[in-house]
Structures are given as C-alpha cells and as structure tokens.
Design a protein around this motif. Structure first.
Motif, PDB file in Angstrom:
ATOM      1  N   ALA A   1     -14.082   6.311  10.583  1.00 14.62           N
ATOM      2  CA  ALA A   1     -13.161   6.144   9.694  1.00 14.62           C
ATOM      3  C   ALA A   1     -13.498   5.868   8.366  1.00 14.62           C
ATOM      4  CB  ALA A   1     -12.017   5.191  10.212  1.00 14.62           C
ATOM      5  N   TRP A   2     -12.707   6.309   7.373  1.00 17.23           N
ATOM      6  CA  TRP A   2     -12.885   5.723   5.689  1.00 17.23           C
ATOM      7  C   TRP A   2     -11.882   4.673   5.585  1.00 17.23           C
ATOM      8  CZ3 TRP A   2     -16.980   6.599   3.054  1.00 17.23           C
ATOM      9  CH2 TRP A   2     -17.829   7.656   3.095  1.00 17.23           C
ATOM     10  N   TYR A   3     -12.047   3.606   4.889  1.00 18.69           N
ATOM     11  CA  TYR A   3     -11.484   2.438   4.432  1.00 18.69           C
ATOM     12  C   TYR A   3     -11.781   2.487   2.963  1.00 18.69           C
ATOM     13  CZ  TYR A   3     -10.092   0.895   9.128  1.00 18.69           C
ATOM     14  OH  TYR A   3      -9.544   0.577  10.557  1.00 18.69           O
ATOM     15  N   ARG A   4     -10.599   1.918   2.314  1.00 15.89           N
ATOM     16  CA  ARG A   4     -10.684   1.527   1.023  1.00 15.89           C
ATOM     17  C   ARG A   4     -10.234  -0.142   0.444  1.00 15.89           C
ATOM     18  NH1 ARG A   4      -6.992   5.968  -1.989  1.00 15.89           N
ATOM     19  NH2 ARG A   4      -4.873   4.997  -1.293  1.00 15.89           N
ATOM     20  N   GLN A   5     -10.834  -0.447  -0.553  1.00 17.50           N
ATOM     21  CA  GLN A   5     -10.374  -1.750  -1.041  1.00 17.50           C
ATOM     22  C   GLN A   5     -10.428  -1.741  -2.475  1.00 17.50           C
ATOM     23  OE1 GLN A   5     -12.313  -5.367   0.628  1.00 17.50           O
ATOM     24  NE2 GLN A   5     -10.710  -6.561   0.238  1.00 17.50           N
ATOM     25  N   ALA A   6      -9.199  -1.876  -2.850  1.00 16.20           N
ATOM     26  CA  ALA A   6      -9.078  -1.880  -4.436  1.00 16.20           C
ATOM     27  C   ALA A   6      -8.837  -3.458  -4.623  1.00 16.20           C
ATOM     28  CB  ALA A   6      -7.623  -1.385  -4.921  1.00 16.20           C
ATOM     29  N   PRO A   7      -9.286  -3.984  -6.210  1.00 18.74           N
ATOM     30  CA  PRO A   7      -9.400  -5.296  -6.532  1.00 18.74           C
ATOM     31  C   PRO A   7      -8.167  -5.771  -6.283  1.00 18.74           C
ATOM     32  CG  PRO A   7     -10.529  -3.690  -8.097  1.00 18.74           C
ATOM     33  CD  PRO A   7      -9.790  -2.810  -7.161  1.00 18.74           C
ATOM     34  N   GLY A   8      -8.221  -7.043  -5.578  1.00 16.33           N
ATOM     35  CA  GLY A   8      -6.830  -7.807  -5.581  1.00 16.33           C
ATOM     36  C   GLY A   8      -6.011  -7.462  -4.385  1.00 16.33           C
ATOM     37  N   LYS A   9      -6.736  -6.392  -3.607  1.00 13.64           N
ATOM     38  CA  LYS A   9      -6.093  -5.796  -2.601  1.00 13.64           C
ATOM     39  C   LYS A   9      -6.857  -6.017  -1.166  1.00 13.64           C
ATOM     40  CE  LYS A   9      -2.983  -2.626  -5.332  1.00 13.64           C
ATOM     41  NZ  LYS A   9      -2.331  -1.153  -5.130  1.00 13.64           N
ATOM     42  N   GLU A  10      -5.854  -5.704   0.006  1.00 14.56           N
ATOM     43  CA  GLU A  10      -6.374  -5.838   1.234  1.00 14.56           C
ATOM     44  C   GLU A  10      -7.258  -4.545   1.456  1.00 14.56           C
ATOM     45  OE1 GLU A  10      -3.576  -9.114   3.663  1.00 14.56           O
ATOM     46  OE2 GLU A  10      -3.806  -7.152   4.235  1.00 14.56           O
ATOM     47  N   ARG A  11      -8.061  -4.279   2.570  1.00 12.00           N
ATOM     48  CA  ARG A  11      -8.734  -3.151   2.748  1.00 12.00           C
ATOM     49  C   ARG A  11      -7.818  -2.271   3.611  1.00 12.00           C
ATOM     50  NH1 ARG A  11     -14.986  -3.440   5.205  1.00 12.00           N
ATOM     51  NH2 ARG A  11     -14.874  -4.607   3.006  1.00 12.00           N
ATOM     52  N   GLU A  12      -7.483  -1.010   3.158  1.00  9.94           N
ATOM     53  CA  GLU A  12      -6.647  -0.254   4.127  1.00  9.94           C
ATOM     54  C   GLU A  12      -7.316   0.911   4.515  1.00  9.94           C
ATOM     55  OE1 GLU A  12      -3.870   1.387   1.389  1.00  9.94           O
ATOM     56  OE2 GLU A  12      -5.008   2.252  -0.202  1.00  9.94           O
ATOM     57  N   LEU A  13      -6.867   1.397   5.626  1.00  9.48           N
ATOM     58  CA  LEU A  13      -7.354   2.652   6.331  1.00  9.48           C
ATOM     59  C   LEU A  13      -6.818   4.124   5.430  1.00  9.48           C
ATOM     60  CD1 LEU A  13      -8.597   4.063   8.798  1.00  9.48           C
ATOM     61  CD2 LEU A  13      -6.441   4.019   9.831  1.00  9.48           C
ATOM     62  N   VAL A  14      -7.796   4.791   5.210  1.00 12.16           N
ATOM     63  CA  VAL A  14      -7.697   5.957   4.559  1.00 12.16           C
ATOM     64  C   VAL A  14      -7.399   7.239   5.415  1.00 12.16           C
ATOM     65  CG1 VAL A  14      -8.407   7.498   2.690  1.00 12.16           C
ATOM     66  CG2 VAL A  14      -8.681   5.230   2.338  1.00 12.16           C
ATOM     67  N   ALA A  15      -8.626   7.418   6.351  1.00 10.54           N
ATOM     68  CA  ALA A  15      -8.427   8.396   6.908  1.00 10.54           C
ATOM     69  C   ALA A  15      -9.295   8.093   8.411  1.00 10.54           C
ATOM     70  CB  ALA A  15      -8.924   9.803   6.519  1.00 10.54           C
ATOM     71  N   SER A  16      -8.979   8.650   9.425  1.00 18.39           N
ATOM     72  CA  SER A  16      -9.889   8.599  10.759  1.00 18.39           C
ATOM     73  C   SER A  16     -10.087   9.654  11.332  1.00 18.39           C
ATOM     74  CB  SER A  16      -9.265   7.567  11.532  1.00 18.39           C
ATOM     75  OG  SER A  16      -7.895   7.946  11.741  1.00 18.39           O
ATOM     76  N   VAL A  17     -11.125   9.974  12.316  1.00 21.25           N
ATOM     77  CA  VAL A  17     -11.434  10.855  13.059  1.00 21.25           C
ATOM     78  C   VAL A  17     -11.875  10.624  14.349  1.00 21.25           C
ATOM     79  CG1 VAL A  17     -13.795  11.473  12.229  1.00 21.25           C
ATOM     80  CG2 VAL A  17     -12.583  13.103  13.657  1.00 21.25           C
ATOM     81  N   ILE A  18     -10.894  10.778  15.613  1.00 24.95           N
ATOM     82  CA  ILE A  18     -11.280  10.420  16.941  1.00 24.95           C
ATOM     83  C   ILE A  18     -11.662  11.346  17.675  1.00 24.95           C
ATOM     84  CG2 ILE A  18     -10.271   9.137  18.826  1.00 24.95           C
ATOM     85  CD1 ILE A  18      -8.015   8.176  17.030  1.00 24.95           C
ATOM     86  N   ASP A  19     -12.642  10.836  18.503  1.00 24.08           N
ATOM     87  CA  ASP A  19     -13.313  11.962  19.477  1.00 24.08           C
ATOM     88  C   ASP A  19     -13.745  13.071  18.775  1.00 24.08           C
ATOM     89  OD1 ASP A  19     -11.035  10.946  22.244  1.00 24.08           O
ATOM     90  OD2 ASP A  19     -13.046  10.348  21.777  1.00 24.08           O
ATOM     91  N   GLY A  20     -13.943  13.120  17.587  1.00 23.12           N
ATOM     92  CA  GLY A  20     -14.703  14.139  16.836  1.00 23.12           C
ATOM     93  C   GLY A  20     -13.659  15.193  16.110  1.00 23.12           C
ATOM     94  N   ASP A  21     -12.369  15.267  16.700  1.00 26.03           N
ATOM     95  CA  ASP A  21     -11.315  16.271  16.147  1.00 26.03           C
ATOM     96  C   ASP A  21      -9.916  15.825  15.897  1.00 26.03           C
ATOM     97  OD1 ASP A  21     -10.982  18.031  19.280  1.00 26.03           O
ATOM     98  OD2 ASP A  21     -10.800  15.993  18.761  1.00 26.03           O
ATOM     99  N   VAL A  22      -9.831  14.531  16.418  1.00 18.47           N
ATOM    100  CA  VAL A  22      -8.292  14.280  16.096  1.00 18.47           C
ATOM    101  C   VAL A  22      -8.222  13.437  14.813  1.00 18.47           C
ATOM    102  CG1 VAL A  22      -6.356  12.679  17.036  1.00 18.47           C
ATOM    103  CG2 VAL A  22      -7.669  14.244  18.742  1.00 18.47           C
ATOM    104  N   THR A  23      -7.608  13.827  13.851  1.00 18.52           N
ATOM    105  CA  THR A  23      -7.671  13.089  12.655  1.00 18.52           C
ATOM    106  C   THR A  23      -6.150  12.472  12.222  1.00 18.52           C
ATOM    107  OG1 THR A  23      -6.852  15.359  11.403  1.00 18.52           O
ATOM    108  CG2 THR A  23      -9.406  14.717  11.564  1.00 18.52           C
ATOM    109  N   ASP A  24      -6.229  11.597  11.328  1.00 20.36           N
ATOM    110  CA  ASP A  24      -5.191  10.730  11.092  1.00 20.36           C
ATOM    111  C   ASP A  24      -5.377  10.301   9.481  1.00 20.36           C
ATOM    112  OD1 ASP A  24      -3.146   7.906  11.994  1.00 20.36           O
ATOM    113  OD2 ASP A  24      -2.455   9.856  10.994  1.00 20.36           O
ATOM    114  N   TYR A  25      -4.210  10.310   8.891  1.00 19.96           N
ATOM    115  CA  TYR A  25      -4.340   9.804   7.267  1.00 19.96           C
ATOM    116  C   TYR A  25      -3.361   8.989   6.888  1.00 19.96           C
ATOM    117  CZ  TYR A  25      -7.196  14.043   7.164  1.00 19.96           C
ATOM    118  OH  TYR A  25      -8.293  15.012   7.129  1.00 19.96           O
ATOM    119  N   ALA A  26      -3.600   8.150   5.822  1.00 11.89           N
ATOM    120  CA  ALA A  26      -2.576   7.189   5.138  1.00 11.89           C
ATOM    121  C   ALA A  26      -1.771   8.231   4.365  1.00 11.89           C
ATOM    122  CB  ALA A  26      -3.155   6.415   4.366  1.00 11.89           C
TER     123      ALA A  26
END
Length: 120
Positions: free
Chosen positions: A35-60
C-alpha cells in the motif's frame, strides 16, 4: 525484515503527474498486501491506495480516478501513478508491505518516505 525504498517524489505543478516507485527486498508476489500512505504536515497518516494478493486494488475517495497502484512482480516493485495532482496531494508518501513468515507470523515494513509537493 523486508526493506522498502521509495523514489519518484518531487515538485510538480497542479494538474501534473508523478510516478512513485517502491522497490522491495523480498518477493512481492508472496506478500499479503502492499500500500501507499501519505502524511501531510499536521495531519495523520492516511491510506491512499492498496493492492491485495497482487490484483485487488482499493483507493481513498480523494484519489479515485486520478491515482493508480500497480505491481511489477518481476522487479519486486510497486508503483503509484498520480495524475491531475492537486495542492492538497502535497505530503510525504510512504510505502507499506504486509507479509507473513513460513510459520504464519505477520509482519509490516515501511519505507522511509518520499516528498511530493504540488505547487505553482
């Protein structure tokens, strides 16, 4: 312990594109998820996108239709293609891997992060 190294961040104008790369020291096709996460200044780290078992994807919701996560098993690398970038996408982007040992123990590894700045 799996090592993850991100690259591809930088400064880009609004509406531009960047492709982030996350190179893993292990064989990613055996990983549970990446997965990719991101963290902006003053904010919590958040999930951006993920790939499970190589082909199942999900996005914020905030990146759906603009970002694409993909995996190249031959290179043990996961990518995040980011298009139509907005100033609110500015953050440090982190790669994360979830994987298991042969005995069933689960592990998590994080990369060191790469800065993405969207500004004119």
């Amino acid at each position: 312990q799996v090592q993850l190294v991100e690259s591809g961040g930088g400064l880009v104008q609004p509406g531009g594109s960047l492709r982030l790369s996350c190179a893993a020291s292990g064989t990613i096709r055996f990983f549970n998820a990446m997965a990719w996460y991101r963290q902006a200044p003053g904010k919590e780290r958040e999930l951006v996108a993920s790939v499970i078992d190589g082909d199942v994807t999900d996005y914020a919701d905030s990146v759906k239709g603009r970002f694409t996560i993909s995996a190249d098993n031959a290179k043990n690398t996961v990518y995040l293609q980011m298009n139509s970038l907005k100033p609110e996408d500015t953050a440090v982007y982190y790669c994360k891997a979830d994987y298991s040992s042969g005995s069933g123990l689960t592990f998590v590894s994080w990369g060191q992060g790469t800065q993405v700045t969207v500004s004119s």
